[in-house]
Motif scaffolding. Structure first.
Motif, PDB file in Angstrom:
ATOM      1  N   ASN A 185      13.233  -2.002   1.707  1.00  0.00           N
ATOM      2  CA  ASN A 185      11.924  -1.580   1.621  1.00  0.00           C
ATOM      3  C   ASN A 185      11.326  -1.627   2.941  1.00  0.00           C
ATOM      4  O   ASN A 185      10.615  -0.335   3.228  1.00  0.00           O
ATOM      5  CB  ASN A 185      11.098  -2.595   0.852  1.00  0.00           C
ATOM      6  N   THR A 210      12.781   1.653   4.520  1.00  0.00           N
ATOM      7  CA  THR A 210      11.974   2.996   3.941  1.00  0.00           C
ATOM      8  C   THR A 210      10.519   3.268   4.820  1.00  0.00           C
ATOM      9  O   THR A 210      10.018   4.320   5.173  1.00  0.00           O
ATOM     10  CB  THR A 210      11.809   2.697   2.503  1.00  0.00           C
ATOM     11  N   SER A 267       0.744  -1.273   0.136  1.00  0.00           N
ATOM     12  CA  SER A 267       0.081   0.141  -0.006  1.00  0.00           C
ATOM     13  C   SER A 267       0.876   1.186   0.091  1.00  0.00           C
ATOM     14  O   SER A 267       0.562   2.143  -0.765  1.00  0.00           O
ATOM     15  CB  SER A 267      -0.645   0.021   1.244  1.00  0.00           C
ATOM     16  N   ASP A 268       1.969   1.384   0.816  1.00  0.00           N
ATOM     17  CA  ASP A 268       2.728   2.439   0.759  1.00  0.00           C
ATOM     18  C   ASP A 268       3.637   2.669  -0.441  1.00  0.00           C
ATOM     19  O   ASP A 268       3.674   3.790  -0.950  1.00  0.00           O
ATOM     20  CB  ASP A 268       3.720   2.230   2.121  1.00  0.00           C
ATOM     21  N   MET A 269       4.037   1.470  -0.729  1.00  0.00           N
ATOM     22  CA  MET A 269       4.770   1.533  -2.268  1.00  0.00           C
ATOM     23  C   MET A 269       3.900   2.040  -3.398  1.00  0.00           C
ATOM     24  O   MET A 269       4.333   2.713  -4.219  1.00  0.00           O
ATOM     25  CB  MET A 269       5.446   0.293  -2.642  1.00  0.00           C
ATOM     26  N   ARG A 270       2.536   1.793  -3.431  1.00  0.00           N
ATOM     27  CA  ARG A 270       1.539   2.285  -4.388  1.00  0.00           C
ATOM     28  C   ARG A 270       1.243   3.841  -4.336  1.00  0.00           C
ATOM     29  O   ARG A 270       1.352   4.662  -5.119  1.00  0.00           O
ATOM     30  CB  ARG A 270       0.402   1.578  -4.463  1.00  0.00           C
ATOM     31  N   ALA A 271       1.503   4.148  -2.990  1.00  0.00           N
ATOM     32  CA  ALA A 271       1.276   5.685  -2.571  1.00  0.00           C
ATOM     33  C   ALA A 271       2.595   6.414  -3.074  1.00  0.00           C
ATOM     34  O   ALA A 271       2.521   7.666  -3.148  1.00  0.00           O
ATOM     35  CB  ALA A 271       0.775   5.831  -1.429  1.00  0.00           C
ATOM     36  N   ALA A 272       3.764   5.840  -2.540  1.00  0.00           N
ATOM     37  CA  ALA A 272       5.074   6.785  -2.560  1.00  0.00           C
ATOM     38  C   ALA A 272       6.122   5.864  -3.234  1.00  0.00           C
ATOM     39  O   ALA A 272       7.182   5.768  -2.694  1.00  0.00           O
ATOM     40  CB  ALA A 272       5.253   7.137  -1.213  1.00  0.00           C
ATOM     41  N   PHE A 273       5.863   5.304  -4.273  1.00  0.00           N
ATOM     42  CA  PHE A 273       6.827   4.310  -5.149  1.00  0.00           C
ATOM     43  C   PHE A 273       8.250   4.950  -5.296  1.00  0.00           C
ATOM     44  O   PHE A 273       9.178   4.483  -4.908  1.00  0.00           O
ATOM     45  CB  PHE A 273       6.427   3.771  -6.322  1.00  0.00           C
ATOM     46  N   ALA A 274       8.282   6.403  -5.415  1.00  0.00           N
ATOM     47  CA  ALA A 274       9.624   7.114  -5.866  1.00  0.00           C
ATOM     48  C   ALA A 274      10.514   7.001  -4.311  1.00  0.00           C
ATOM     49  O   ALA A 274      11.655   7.194  -4.551  1.00  0.00           O
ATOM     50  CB  ALA A 274       9.109   8.327  -6.412  1.00  0.00           C
ATOM     51  N   ALA A 275       9.865   6.931  -3.359  1.00  0.00           N
ATOM     52  CA  ALA A 275      10.422   6.857  -1.909  1.00  0.00           C
ATOM     53  C   ALA A 275      11.509   5.696  -1.913  1.00  0.00           C
ATOM     54  O   ALA A 275      12.219   5.666  -0.967  1.00  0.00           O
ATOM     55  CB  ALA A 275       9.538   7.133  -1.036  1.00  0.00           C
ATOM     56  N   TYR A 276      11.057   4.495  -2.466  1.00  0.00           N
ATOM     57  CA  TYR A 276      11.550   3.373  -2.404  1.00  0.00           C
ATOM     58  C   TYR A 276      12.847   3.028  -2.923  1.00  0.00           C
ATOM     59  O   TYR A 276      13.048   3.649  -4.355  1.00  0.00           O
ATOM     60  CB  TYR A 276      10.650   2.245  -2.539  1.00  0.00           C
TER      61      TYR A 276
END
Length: 124
Positions: free
Chosen positions: A121, A124, A92-101
């Motif tokens: 991951n 992060t 869920s977090d990766m879908r919302a903020a993929f660029a942060a990973y």
């Protein structure tokens, strides 16, 4: 003996992290105790190191309990003790903020089969 020390260090770190402000279970000693106990229950169960890619169910996907990596111990402990699914939370977090990973795996989108099993991951 070295493997036991690594596990003890991991468990001590888990306990310390649970006491930090901002932790999802901060201030709940019983939750931290349950988390550590759930991780300890895997000692002698998770015996084979296996970092291979596996297609997992979603939510609640897991490799067999007798195999896995350090993050699999955490994933199972969170599910067993706290009813929290790191597979779902990370996805869920990766879908919302993929660029942060981290970009080290060359992905262009989240992969719910492996993302929650990667230490960078989880950091992060």
């Amino acid at each position: 003996m070295a493997r036991m020390m690594d596990r003890r260090t991991l468990l001590a770190g888990l306990g310390a992290a649970c006491a930090l402000p901002g932790c999802a279970i901060a201030g709940t000693a019983t939750a931290a105790t349950r988390l550590i106990a759930a991780a300890r229950r895997q000692v002698g169960v998770t015996l084979t190191y296996d970092s291979g890619y596996s297609k997992l169910g979603f939510p609640g996907g897991d490799v067999p309990r007798e195999r896995g990596v350090c993050t699999d111990v955490l994933i199972r402990a969170y599910r067993d003790a706290l009813r929290q699914d790191l597979q779902v939370l990370v996805n869920s977090d990766m879908r919302a903020a993929f660029a942060a990973y981290p970009k080290r795996w060359g992905l262009h989108a989240p992969d719910r089969n492996i993302d929650h099993r990667r230490v960078p991951n989880l950091q992060t």
